[in-house]
Motif scaffolding. Structure first.
Motif, PDB file in Angstrom:
ATOM      1  N   CYS A  59     111.034 -44.559  60.726  1.00 28.05           N
ATOM      2  CA  CYS A  59     110.764 -45.745  59.911  1.00 28.05           C
ATOM      3  C   CYS A  59     110.928 -45.402  58.427  1.00 28.05           C
ATOM      4  O   CYS A  59     111.493 -46.185  57.664  1.00 28.05           O
ATOM      5  CB  CYS A  59     109.347 -46.258  60.159  1.00 28.05           C
ATOM      6  SG  CYS A  59     109.141 -47.004  61.786  1.00 28.05           S
ATOM      7  N   LYS A  83     110.981 -48.308  55.890  1.00 28.37           N
ATOM      8  CA  LYS A  83     109.954 -49.208  56.432  1.00 28.37           C
ATOM      9  C   LYS A  83     108.612 -48.491  56.283  1.00 28.37           C
ATOM     10  O   LYS A  83     108.116 -47.865  57.216  1.00 28.37           O
ATOM     11  CB  LYS A  83     110.250 -49.523  57.898  1.00 28.37           C
ATOM     12  CG  LYS A  83     111.537 -50.318  58.124  1.00 28.37           C
ATOM     13  CD  LYS A  83     111.766 -50.499  59.614  1.00 28.37           C
ATOM     14  CE  LYS A  83     113.104 -51.150  59.932  1.00 28.37           C
ATOM     15  NZ  LYS A  83     113.227 -52.524  59.473  1.00 28.37           N
ATOM     16  N   GLU A 132     105.482 -49.490  55.788  1.00 26.08           N
ATOM     17  CA  GLU A 132     104.289 -49.953  56.494  1.00 26.08           C
ATOM     18  C   GLU A 132     104.291 -49.472  57.951  1.00 26.08           C
ATOM     19  O   GLU A 132     103.305 -48.911  58.431  1.00 26.08           O
ATOM     20  CB  GLU A 132     104.228 -51.487  56.428  1.00 26.08           C
ATOM     21  CG  GLU A 132     102.817 -52.022  56.569  1.00 26.08           C
ATOM     22  CD  GLU A 132     102.784 -53.541  56.540  1.00 26.08           C
ATOM     23  OE1 GLU A 132     103.839 -54.181  56.280  1.00 26.08           O
ATOM     24  OE2 GLU A 132     101.696 -54.087  56.784  1.00 26.08           O
ATOM     25  N   GLU A 133     105.441 -49.679  58.627  1.00 21.78           N
ATOM     26  CA  GLU A 133     105.552 -49.229  60.015  1.00 21.78           C
ATOM     27  C   GLU A 133     105.363 -47.711  60.090  1.00 21.78           C
ATOM     28  O   GLU A 133     104.708 -47.197  61.002  1.00 21.78           O
ATOM     29  CB  GLU A 133     106.919 -49.592  60.606  1.00 21.78           C
ATOM     30  CG  GLU A 133     107.140 -51.077  60.829  1.00 21.78           C
ATOM     31  CD  GLU A 133     107.800 -51.755  59.631  1.00 21.78           C
ATOM     32  OE1 GLU A 133     107.508 -51.357  58.474  1.00 21.78           O
ATOM     33  OE2 GLU A 133     108.604 -52.683  59.845  1.00 21.78           O
ATOM     34  N   PHE A 136     101.746 -46.882  60.105  1.00 23.40           N
ATOM     35  CA  PHE A 136     101.103 -47.161  61.397  1.00 23.40           C
ATOM     36  C   PHE A 136     101.405 -46.049  62.396  1.00 23.40           C
ATOM     37  O   PHE A 136     100.519 -45.561  63.103  1.00 23.40           O
ATOM     38  CB  PHE A 136     101.582 -48.507  61.969  1.00 23.40           C
ATOM     39  CG  PHE A 136     101.157 -49.709  61.158  1.00 23.40           C
ATOM     40  CD1 PHE A 136      99.968 -49.690  60.434  1.00 23.40           C
ATOM     41  CD2 PHE A 136     101.938 -50.856  61.133  1.00 23.40           C
ATOM     42  CE1 PHE A 136      99.570 -50.801  59.694  1.00 23.40           C
ATOM     43  CE2 PHE A 136     101.558 -51.972  60.396  1.00 23.40           C
ATOM     44  CZ  PHE A 136     100.367 -51.940  59.671  1.00 23.40           C
ATOM     45  N   PHE A 137     102.673 -45.657  62.468  1.00 21.77           N
ATOM     46  CA  PHE A 137     103.049 -44.596  63.413  1.00 21.77           C
ATOM     47  C   PHE A 137     102.317 -43.298  63.076  1.00 21.77           C
ATOM     48  O   PHE A 137     101.852 -42.584  63.963  1.00 21.77           O
ATOM     49  CB  PHE A 137     104.566 -44.360  63.390  1.00 21.77           C
ATOM     50  CG  PHE A 137     105.333 -45.228  64.367  1.00 21.77           C
ATOM     51  CD1 PHE A 137     105.070 -45.162  65.730  1.00 21.77           C
ATOM     52  CD2 PHE A 137     106.329 -46.092  63.925  1.00 21.77           C
ATOM     53  CE1 PHE A 137     105.778 -45.949  66.642  1.00 21.77           C
ATOM     54  CE2 PHE A 137     107.042 -46.886  64.827  1.00 21.77           C
ATOM     55  CZ  PHE A 137     106.770 -46.814  66.178  1.00 21.77           C
TER      56      PHE A 137
END
Lengths: 210, 211
Positions: free
Chosen positions: B79, B84, B86-87, B90-91
């Motif tokens: 990501c 990306k 934000e993603e 999260f990961f």
């Protein structure tokens, strides 16, 4: 294929030509991240950038390279052994009071993790937005592994990842503006309007994609 | 005879004056620091066992916590590369949870880890052969870096088991954040001897273990 311009800050030499040429003002941000909500993917900034700091990445990724079941199985078995080594390295490091060994085990954990990541990418999990990844995440959402599992994070992640066969099915059409000459892409269904001069309607000519 | 470093590909050619055999056992690869024992004659046939099967049974069952940790950190990187953020965050959060949840290896010792790493090094040629047979470029590619990086780590741990803390006194340990190559020295190398990224891509290993 719709694309987005992205900037590599390590290469950016602040010549700021992107500010001059961007038709929508997407490059004008304070954190140096090109605004994805404004970027139309026309690529003018990437062409103008003297330091080659801007590139265009497609919004839709192609399907992953095919993998045989045999290779997937072997790589996953190998990955499991490597993750056990990583856990062992962490444990040995934590349990030891010798500074050298602690450092060596920290390096071993880092190194082993990176190698395992590579192995799993090649086991068919290269792209975060591929259906194979979504399947794993959805299974975790259905059956959270423990009460303290960060379910909310998982749900927010699932909300951000594209649904297979979702919006990506829409066709991409390029238009040439009859007033200012700009060529720009639009997704099917959007109302065409030139991002530079604001021309609409029959001033815009849809182009046949080669 | 010329000798080639199996970690970084450096070729030693001492000619008549300084043949490889005349080098002391403590001699190291000038490029990557691999010990003398990691060199092999350049024109040698592939090592025995290349045709053999890996000591691995394929498995496609559910993922372990450790595998999910590595999968999530890998996807976080994927990501990040696509900007990306934000993603990616999260990961990374999921990866940290799975890393903490991965069951600690109860009987793990430096000796058992060293043994497991030697087994990995021995298994790489068979993995590579399976990848080639399946025409899988990607799987073949990761065998190349993976084998070199693992060979280095394995030889460092073996050396530590022989020499103990003295080996690391006054030294820092660095890991390449791209390929995982481990380097011992005051500063990281200018270029990673395995994957060729610049020095700033190296991370210093701290005395505490990173989550």
């Amino acid at each position: 294929m719709k694309k987005l311009a992205v900037r590599n800050l390590r290469l950016c030499t602040k010549d700021c030509l992107c500010l001059y040429v961007c038709p929508t003002g997407a490059t004008d941000t304070e954190n140096s991240v090109i605004d994805p909500a404004k970027c139309v993917g026309c690529g003018v900034c990437a062409e103008a950038c003297p330091s080659g700091a801007i590139s265009l990445i497609p919004l839709e990724m192609p399907p992953q390279q095919p993998k045989t079941e045999e290779i997937k199985g072997l790589l996953r078995a190998f990955a499991r052994r490597r993750t056990e080594e990583e856990a062992a390295a962490r444990r040995i490091g934590r349990a030891s009071e010798k500074e050298g060994l602690r450092k060596l085990m920290a390096a071993a954990a880092m190194s082993t993790r990176l190698v395992t990541e590579d192995v799993l990418r090649e086991a068919g999990f290269m792209l975060p937005q591929c259906p194979e990844v979504r399947e794993i995440l959805e299974k975790l959402a259905d059956e959270p592994p423990a009460p303290d599992f960060p379910e909310e994070t998982l749900w927010r992640l699932l909300g951000k990842l594209p649904m297979p066969g979702g919006s990506g099915e829409k066709k991409e059409i390029s238009y040439r503006c009859g007033v200012c000459g700009l060529v720009f892409p639009l997704t099917e269904g959007e109302t065409p309007e030139c991002p530079v001069c604001g021309a609409k309607g029959d001033k815009l000519l849809p182009l046949e994609n080669a | 005879m010329k000798y080639i470093c199996q970690v970084c590909g450096y070729v030693y050619d001492g000619g008549e004056e300084a043949p490889f055999d005349s080098l002391p056992e403590s001699w190291k690869c000038p490029l990557c620091g691999a010990p003398k024992g990691e060199f092999k004659p350049q024109e040698a046939a592939p090592p025995a066992g290349t045709e053999g099967k890996a000591q691995l049974e394929g498995e496609l069952g559910p993922f372990t916590a450790g595998q999910l940790a590595a999968l999530c950190s890998s996807l976080g990187r994927g990501c990040e590369k696509q900007y990306k953020a934000e993603e990616a965050g999260f990961f990374r959060e999921l990866a940290a949870w799975f890393t903490a949840a991965a069951p600690p290896a109860e009987e793990a010792s430096a000796e058992s880890l060293a043994e497991s790493l030697r087994r990995d090094v021995a298994d790489y040629p068979a993995l590579r052969a399976a990848a080639d047979a399946a025409g899988d470029r990607g799987a073949a590619r990761i065998c190349v870096w993976g084998e070199k990086v693992t060979r280095m780590l394995s030889s460092l741990l073996d050396r530590y088991l022989r020499e103990g803390e003295a080996m690391l006194e006054g030294q820092e340990i660095w890991a390449c954040s791209t390929c995982g190559f481990v380097w011992i020295g005051e500063a990281p190398p200018e270029l990673c001897p395995v994957c060729k990224v610049p020095a700033w891509k190296f991370e210093k290993a701290e005395g505490g273990v990173k989550a």
